[in-house]
Write a protein that holds these residues in place. Structure first.
Motif, PDB file in Angstrom:
ATOM      1  N   HIS A  40       0.862  -1.183   0.000  1.00  0.00           N
ATOM      2  CA  HIS A  40       0.000   0.000   0.000  1.00  0.00           C
ATOM      3  C   HIS A  40       0.903   1.239   0.000  1.00  0.00           C
ATOM      4  O   HIS A  40       2.037   1.197   0.487  1.00  0.00           O
ATOM      5  N   PHE A  41       0.402   2.339  -0.525  1.00  0.00           N
ATOM      6  CA  PHE A  41       1.154   3.587  -0.532  1.00  0.00           C
ATOM      7  C   PHE A  41       1.180   4.198   0.871  1.00  0.00           C
ATOM      8  O   PHE A  41       0.203   4.102   1.616  1.00  0.00           O
ATOM      9  N   VAL A  42       2.320   4.826   1.215  1.00  0.00           N
ATOM     10  CA  VAL A  42       2.489   5.436   2.532  1.00  0.00           C
ATOM     11  C   VAL A  42       2.969   6.875   2.418  1.00  0.00           C
ATOM     12  O   VAL A  42       3.452   7.314   1.379  1.00  0.00           O
ATOM     13  N   ILE A  80      10.863   3.710  -2.679  1.00  0.00           N
ATOM     14  CA  ILE A  80      10.693   5.099  -3.100  1.00  0.00           C
ATOM     15  C   ILE A  80      10.974   5.298  -4.590  1.00  0.00           C
ATOM     16  O   ILE A  80      10.632   6.333  -5.150  1.00  0.00           O
ATOM     17  N   ARG A  81      11.604   4.295  -5.223  1.00  0.00           N
ATOM     18  CA  ARG A  81      11.954   4.406  -6.628  1.00  0.00           C
ATOM     19  C   ARG A  81      12.049   3.018  -7.241  1.00  0.00           C
ATOM     20  O   ARG A  81      12.432   2.069  -6.570  1.00  0.00           O
ATOM     21  N   GLY A  82      11.699   2.879  -8.507  1.00  0.00           N
ATOM     22  CA  GLY A  82      11.796   1.607  -9.207  1.00  0.00           C
ATOM     23  C   GLY A  82      10.431   1.036  -9.523  1.00  0.00           C
ATOM     24  O   GLY A  82       9.430   1.750  -9.553  1.00  0.00           O
ATOM     25  N   VAL A  83      10.382  -0.276  -9.742  1.00  0.00           N
ATOM     26  CA  VAL A  83       9.136  -0.979 -10.028  1.00  0.00           C
ATOM     27  C   VAL A  83       8.753  -1.769  -8.787  1.00  0.00           C
ATOM     28  O   VAL A  83       9.516  -2.606  -8.315  1.00  0.00           O
ATOM     29  N   SER A  84       7.589  -1.473  -8.242  1.00  0.00           N
ATOM     30  CA  SER A  84       7.127  -2.126  -7.018  1.00  0.00           C
ATOM     31  C   SER A  84       5.789  -2.807  -7.226  1.00  0.00           C
ATOM     32  O   SER A  84       4.997  -2.399  -8.078  1.00  0.00           O
ATOM     33  N   LEU A 117      -1.683  14.332  -8.847  1.00  0.00           N
ATOM     34  CA  LEU A 117      -1.820  13.219  -7.905  1.00  0.00           C
ATOM     35  C   LEU A 117      -1.165  11.926  -8.390  1.00  0.00           C
ATOM     36  O   LEU A 117      -1.136  10.935  -7.670  1.00  0.00           O
ATOM     37  N   VAL A 118      -0.628  11.919  -9.602  1.00  0.00           N
ATOM     38  CA  VAL A 118      -0.037  10.703 -10.177  1.00  0.00           C
ATOM     39  C   VAL A 118       1.201  10.281  -9.389  1.00  0.00           C
ATOM     40  O   VAL A 118       2.097  11.080  -9.131  1.00  0.00           O
ATOM     41  N   VAL A 119       1.234   8.989  -8.998  1.00  0.00           N
ATOM     42  CA  VAL A 119       2.358   8.443  -8.235  1.00  0.00           C
ATOM     43  C   VAL A 119       3.086   7.332  -8.988  1.00  0.00           C
ATOM     44  O   VAL A 119       4.050   6.772  -8.482  1.00  0.00           O
ATOM     45  N   GLY A 120       2.617   7.007 -10.188  1.00  0.00           N
ATOM     46  CA  GLY A 120       3.279   5.976 -10.960  1.00  0.00           C
ATOM     47  C   GLY A 120       2.514   5.599 -12.206  1.00  0.00           C
ATOM     48  O   GLY A 120       1.469   6.171 -12.516  1.00  0.00           O
ATOM     49  N   LEU A 135       5.541   1.338 -11.922  1.00  0.00           N
ATOM     50  CA  LEU A 135       6.764   2.118 -11.974  1.00  0.00           C
ATOM     51  C   LEU A 135       6.504   3.365 -11.147  1.00  0.00           C
ATOM     52  O   LEU A 135       5.645   4.190 -11.503  1.00  0.00           O
ATOM     53  N   LEU A 136       7.220   3.492 -10.016  1.00  0.00           N
ATOM     54  CA  LEU A 136       6.948   4.587  -9.083  1.00  0.00           C
ATOM     55  C   LEU A 136       7.460   5.921  -9.629  1.00  0.00           C
ATOM     56  O   LEU A 136       8.538   6.001 -10.204  1.00  0.00           O
ATOM     57  N   LYS A 137       6.658   6.950  -9.410  1.00  0.00           N
ATOM     58  CA  LYS A 137       7.001   8.317  -9.772  1.00  0.00           C
ATOM     59  C   LYS A 137       6.620   9.236  -8.623  1.00  0.00           C
ATOM     60  O   LYS A 137       6.012  10.267  -8.824  1.00  0.00           O
ATOM     61  N   VAL A 138       6.939   8.809  -7.411  1.00  0.00           N
ATOM     62  CA  VAL A 138       6.606   9.638  -6.251  1.00  0.00           C
ATOM     63  C   VAL A 138       7.645  10.724  -6.090  1.00  0.00           C
ATOM     64  O   VAL A 138       8.785  10.568  -6.479  1.00  0.00           O
TER      65      VAL A 138
END
Length: 139
Positions: A40-42, A80-84, A117-120, A135-138
């Motif tokens: 889940h996103f935190v 925080i970065r990469g593919v999760s 609001l896009v996070v990935g 693919l995270l884009k936070v």
């Protein structure tokens, strides 16, 4: 198929929103389905502390919980970065920009309205409750 690749992570302390006692599957007192808030996103909720994100409240998402902290104060590994791997909160199609819903799950973003609001970006498709690669884009 869900996978992760080249994850960059940090460790924070779990707050009460992500610290869920899940126990051992099949053992007395264990939660069912035994998942906790993994994938889940935190967000940051205090000094070196993470909690469940909710972008409907315009919160800053820092990443995706990778482990299952059992108690408040235990280490929470946050990608925080990469593919999760991420839990879908609705139907998501590969290629969709994703944002976070009120329960920390990934849902398809409507562009351009949800651009902030896009996070990935979803790299796979899935229905609500399924694990999908993102693919995270936070920020």
């Amino acid at each position: 198929m869900a996978y992760d690749e080249a994850i960059r992570s940090i460790s924070l302390q779990a707050d009460a929103t992500i610290a869920t006692f899940t126990g051992v599957p099949g053992q007395p007192g264990s939660a069912s389905p035994n998942g906790g808030k993994q994938y889940h996103f935190v967000k940051v909720t205090g000094a070196s502390q993470a909690g469940l994100a909710d972008t409907t409240a315009n919160e800053v998402v820092v990443g995706v919980l990778q482990n299952k902290p059992q108690y408040t104060g235990q280490a929470a590994t946050v990608a925080i970065r990469g593919v999760s791997r991420v839990t879908a909160g609705g139907s998501v199609t590969a290629g969709n920009a994703v944002k976070v819903n009120a329960t920390g799950k990934a849902v398809a973003a409507t562009l351009p309205a949800d651009a902030a609001l896009v996070v990935g970006v979803a790299l796979g498709s899935g229905a609500s409750g399924e694990i999908i690669p993102v693919l995270l884009k936070v920020s």
